[in-house]
Design a protein around this motif. Structure first.
Motif, PDB file in Angstrom:
ATOM      1  N   GLU A  54       0.843  -1.197   0.000  1.00 17.72           N
ATOM      2  CA  GLU A  54       0.000   0.000   0.000  1.00 17.72           C
ATOM      3  C   GLU A  54       0.884   1.255   0.000  1.00 17.72           C
ATOM      4  O   GLU A  54       0.655   2.193  -0.764  1.00 17.72           O
ATOM      5  N   GLU A  55       1.904   1.216   0.851  1.00 15.66           N
ATOM      6  CA  GLU A  55       2.789   2.389   1.003  1.00 15.66           C
ATOM      7  C   GLU A  55       3.560   2.685  -0.291  1.00 15.66           C
ATOM      8  O   GLU A  55       3.710   3.836  -0.687  1.00 15.66           O
ATOM      9  N   VAL A  56       4.026   1.611  -0.958  1.00 18.78           N
ATOM     10  CA  VAL A  56       4.882   1.810  -2.141  1.00 18.78           C
ATOM     11  C   VAL A  56       4.061   1.975  -3.421  1.00 18.78           C
ATOM     12  O   VAL A  56       4.388   2.815  -4.271  1.00 18.78           O
ATOM     13  N   LEU A  57       2.988   1.172  -3.550  1.00 18.74           N
ATOM     14  CA  LEU A  57       2.309   1.085  -4.848  1.00 18.74           C
ATOM     15  C   LEU A  57       1.001   1.860  -4.928  1.00 18.74           C
ATOM     16  O   LEU A  57       0.516   2.105  -6.034  1.00 18.74           O
ATOM     17  N   ARG A  58       0.399   2.217  -3.817  1.00 17.98           N
ATOM     18  CA  ARG A  58      -0.915   2.859  -3.889  1.00 17.98           C
ATOM     19  C   ARG A  58      -0.921   4.276  -3.323  1.00 17.98           C
ATOM     20  O   ARG A  58      -1.416   5.188  -3.977  1.00 17.98           O
ATOM     21  N   ILE A  59      -0.371   4.483  -2.122  1.00 16.79           N
ATOM     22  CA  ILE A  59      -0.468   5.807  -1.488  1.00 16.79           C
ATOM     23  C   ILE A  59       0.145   6.906  -2.376  1.00 16.79           C
ATOM     24  O   ILE A  59      -0.470   7.958  -2.554  1.00 16.79           O
ATOM     25  N   PRO A  60       1.320   6.663  -3.018  1.00 21.60           N
ATOM     26  CA  PRO A  60       1.857   7.725  -3.880  1.00 21.60           C
ATOM     27  C   PRO A  60       0.924   8.094  -5.040  1.00 21.60           C
ATOM     28  O   PRO A  60       1.031   9.178  -5.614  1.00 21.60           O
ATOM     29  N   LEU A  61      -0.010   7.192  -5.381  1.00 14.78           N
ATOM     30  CA  LEU A  61      -0.966   7.481  -6.460  1.00 14.78           C
ATOM     31  C   LEU A  61      -2.287   8.017  -5.901  1.00 14.78           C
ATOM     32  O   LEU A  61      -3.247   8.205  -6.649  1.00 14.78           O
ATOM     33  N   GLY A  62      -2.328   8.222  -4.585  1.00 12.41           N
ATOM     34  CA  GLY A  62      -3.569   8.698  -3.961  1.00 12.41           C
ATOM     35  C   GLY A  62      -4.618   7.598  -3.889  1.00 12.41           C
ATOM     36  O   GLY A  62      -5.815   7.884  -3.840  1.00 12.41           O
ATOM     37  N   LEU A  63      -4.183   6.336  -3.889  1.00 10.72           N
ATOM     38  CA  LEU A  63      -5.117   5.201  -3.881  1.00 10.72           C
ATOM     39  C   LEU A  63      -4.881   4.336  -2.643  1.00 10.72           C
ATOM     40  O   LEU A  63      -3.893   4.513  -1.926  1.00 10.72           O
ATOM     41  N   THR A  64      -5.792   3.390  -2.438  1.00 13.82           N
ATOM     42  CA  THR A  64      -5.562   2.339  -1.428  1.00 13.82           C
ATOM     43  C   THR A  64      -5.765   1.010  -2.140  1.00 13.82           C
ATOM     44  O   THR A  64      -6.311   0.968  -3.248  1.00 13.82           O
ATOM     45  N   LEU A  65      -5.321  -0.071  -1.522  1.00 12.43           N
ATOM     46  CA  LEU A  65      -5.566  -1.391  -2.111  1.00 12.43           C
ATOM     47  C   LEU A  65      -7.064  -1.650  -2.070  1.00 12.43           C
ATOM     48  O   LEU A  65      -7.685  -1.502  -1.017  1.00 12.43           O
ATOM     49  N   SER A  66      -7.635  -2.051  -3.202  1.00 11.56           N
ATOM     50  CA  SER A  66      -9.088  -2.232  -3.244  1.00 11.56           C
ATOM     51  C   SER A  66      -9.477  -3.566  -2.603  1.00 11.56           C
ATOM     52  O   SER A  66      -8.672  -4.493  -2.506  1.00 11.56           O
ATOM     53  N   GLU A  67     -10.738  -3.642  -2.202  1.00  7.10           N
ATOM     54  CA  GLU A  67     -11.295  -4.901  -1.663  1.00  7.10           C
ATOM     55  C   GLU A  67     -11.091  -6.026  -2.667  1.00  7.10           C
ATOM     56  O   GLU A  67     -10.757  -7.151  -2.310  1.00  7.10           O
ATOM     57  N   GLU A  68     -11.306  -5.680  -3.948  1.00 10.72           N
ATOM     58  CA  GLU A  68     -11.197  -6.678  -5.031  1.00 10.72           C
ATOM     59  C   GLU A  68      -9.790  -7.264  -5.079  1.00 10.72           C
ATOM     60  O   GLU A  68      -9.603  -8.480  -5.158  1.00 10.72           O
ATOM     61  N   GLU A  69      -8.764  -6.361  -4.993  1.00 13.64           N
ATOM     62  CA  GLU A  69      -7.366  -6.831  -5.011  1.00 13.64           C
ATOM     63  C   GLU A  69      -7.083  -7.712  -3.802  1.00 13.64           C
ATOM     64  O   GLU A  69      -6.425  -8.744  -3.909  1.00 13.64           O
ATOM     65  N   LYS A 115       0.372 -23.061 -17.758  1.00 10.65           N
ATOM     66  CA  LYS A 115       1.768 -22.737 -18.076  1.00 10.65           C
ATOM     67  C   LYS A 115       2.231 -21.404 -17.513  1.00 10.65           C
ATOM     68  O   LYS A 115       3.433 -21.155 -17.411  1.00 10.65           O
ATOM     69  N   THR A 116       1.286 -20.531 -17.221  1.00 15.02           N
ATOM     70  CA  THR A 116       1.630 -19.115 -17.025  1.00 15.02           C
ATOM     71  C   THR A 116       1.298 -18.592 -15.634  1.00 15.02           C
ATOM     72  O   THR A 116       0.222 -18.869 -15.101  1.00 15.02           O
ATOM     73  N   VAL A 117       2.224 -17.805 -15.101  1.00 11.68           N
ATOM     74  CA  VAL A 117       1.996 -17.116 -13.825  1.00 11.68           C
ATOM     75  C   VAL A 117       2.172 -15.616 -14.039  1.00 11.68           C
ATOM     76  O   VAL A 117       3.074 -15.194 -14.770  1.00 11.68           O
ATOM     77  N   GLN A 118       1.305 -14.841 -13.414  1.00 10.53           N
ATOM     78  CA  GLN A 118       1.476 -13.388 -13.469  1.00 10.53           C
ATOM     79  C   GLN A 118       2.153 -12.908 -12.192  1.00 10.53           C
ATOM     80  O   GLN A 118       1.703 -13.225 -11.081  1.00 10.53           O
ATOM     81  N   LEU A 119       3.243 -12.183 -12.380  1.00 11.78           N
ATOM     82  CA  LEU A 119       3.943 -11.568 -11.245  1.00 11.78           C
ATOM     83  C   LEU A 119       3.282 -10.229 -10.968  1.00 11.78           C
ATOM     84  O   LEU A 119       3.090  -9.430 -11.884  1.00 11.78           O
ATOM     85  N   ARG A 120       2.923  -9.996  -9.713  1.00  9.78           N
ATOM     86  CA  ARG A 120       2.201  -8.770  -9.372  1.00  9.78           C
ATOM     87  C   ARG A 120       2.798  -8.123  -8.140  1.00  9.78           C
ATOM     88  O   ARG A 120       3.408  -8.774  -7.302  1.00  9.78           O
ATOM     89  N   GLN A 121       2.553  -6.814  -8.039  1.00  5.99           N
ATOM     90  CA  GLN A 121       2.803  -6.096  -6.783  1.00  5.99           C
ATOM     91  C   GLN A 121       4.242  -6.193  -6.287  1.00  5.99           C
ATOM     92  O   GLN A 121       4.470  -6.402  -5.096  1.00  5.99           O
ATOM     93  N   MET A 122       5.188  -6.076  -7.219  1.00  9.21           N
ATOM     94  CA  MET A 122       6.605  -6.030  -6.816  1.00  9.21           C
ATOM     95  C   MET A 122       6.850  -4.680  -6.156  1.00  9.21           C
ATOM     96  O   MET A 122       6.619  -3.622  -6.760  1.00  9.21           O
ATOM     97  N   ALA A 123       7.318  -4.693  -4.928  1.00  5.04           N
ATOM     98  CA  ALA A 123       7.540  -3.442  -4.198  1.00  5.04           C
ATOM     99  C   ALA A 123       8.732  -3.573  -3.262  1.00  5.04           C
ATOM    100  O   ALA A 123       8.837  -4.553  -2.526  1.00  5.04           O
TER     101      ALA A 123
END
Ligand code: COA
Length: 151
Positions: free
Chosen positions: A29-44, A74-82
């Motif tokens: 949240e601190e690295v990926l959302r707050i600088p954008l004025g966002l919070t982690l959504s319920e959906e995420e 076969k495939t994995v998505q890498l997400r939320q690298m912070a």
């Protein structure tokens, strides 16, 4: 410097719902959302149950985090690298990526995909990720699709 004082980074799994997971969510949240004025959504946060989470620990504190979500056989998505802002360029991101790739290979997947923020794509390119398609907006900022064959 004694061995005790050395800042050894350890990459460990942060199982969904664990204390390490909760610390990782705070970092995301601190690295990926707050600088954008966002919070982690319920959906995420709901989607987190489908993902595996890894974190980087320094003296017991979470200083980096990454999540992996299987997309198909076969495939994995890498997400939320912070990585914590004051701990960048110490190879923590590189260690997280290395661990994520090793896990994905071990589980029998063959391809990693991710949506890189423009500005972070050079980081992934250093480790063999290739961009494709046109940039697109996600969470209000431009991203580009990248992938790497792990077979
Ligand atoms: C992108 C990020 C994860 C990199 O983590 P890091 O721990 O600082 O990176 P590392 O120290 O492991 O860097 C590994 C290599 O990539 C390079 N690198 C790091 N960030 C880079 C960037 N933004 N662009 C180009 N190269 C980069 C380093 O110089 C290093 O290169 P070297 O091996 O030739 O010395 C981190 O900067 C971060 O959390 N940024 C904010 C959130 C973000 O953008 N996340 C990615 C979302 S897709």
């Amino acid at each position: 410097m004694s061995a005790d004082e050395q800042d050894l980074i350890r990459i460990v799994e942060a199982p969904y719902g664990s204390d390490l997971y909760r610390q990782s969510v705070l970092l995301r949240e601190e690295v990926l959302r707050i600088p954008l004025g966002l919070t982690l959504s319920e959906e995420e946060l709901k989607d987190d149950v489908q993902r595996r989470h890894f974190c980087a620990l320094s003296h017991g504190a979470v200083v980096g985090s990454v999540s992996l979500r299987p997309l198909d056989a076969k495939t994995v998505q890498l997400r939320q690298m912070a990585v914590a802002e004051d701990r960048r360029r110490e190879k923590i991101g590189a260690e997280l990526l290395k661990r994520a790739e090793a896990f994905v290979r071990k589980e029998g997947f063959r391809r990693m995909v991710l949506n890189a923020r423009l500005g972070a794509e050079g980081f992934y390119a250093r480790f063999g990720y290739v961009a494709s398609g046109d940039p697109f907006d996600e969470k209000t900022i431009p991203h580009i699709r990248m992938s790497k064959d792990l077979a």
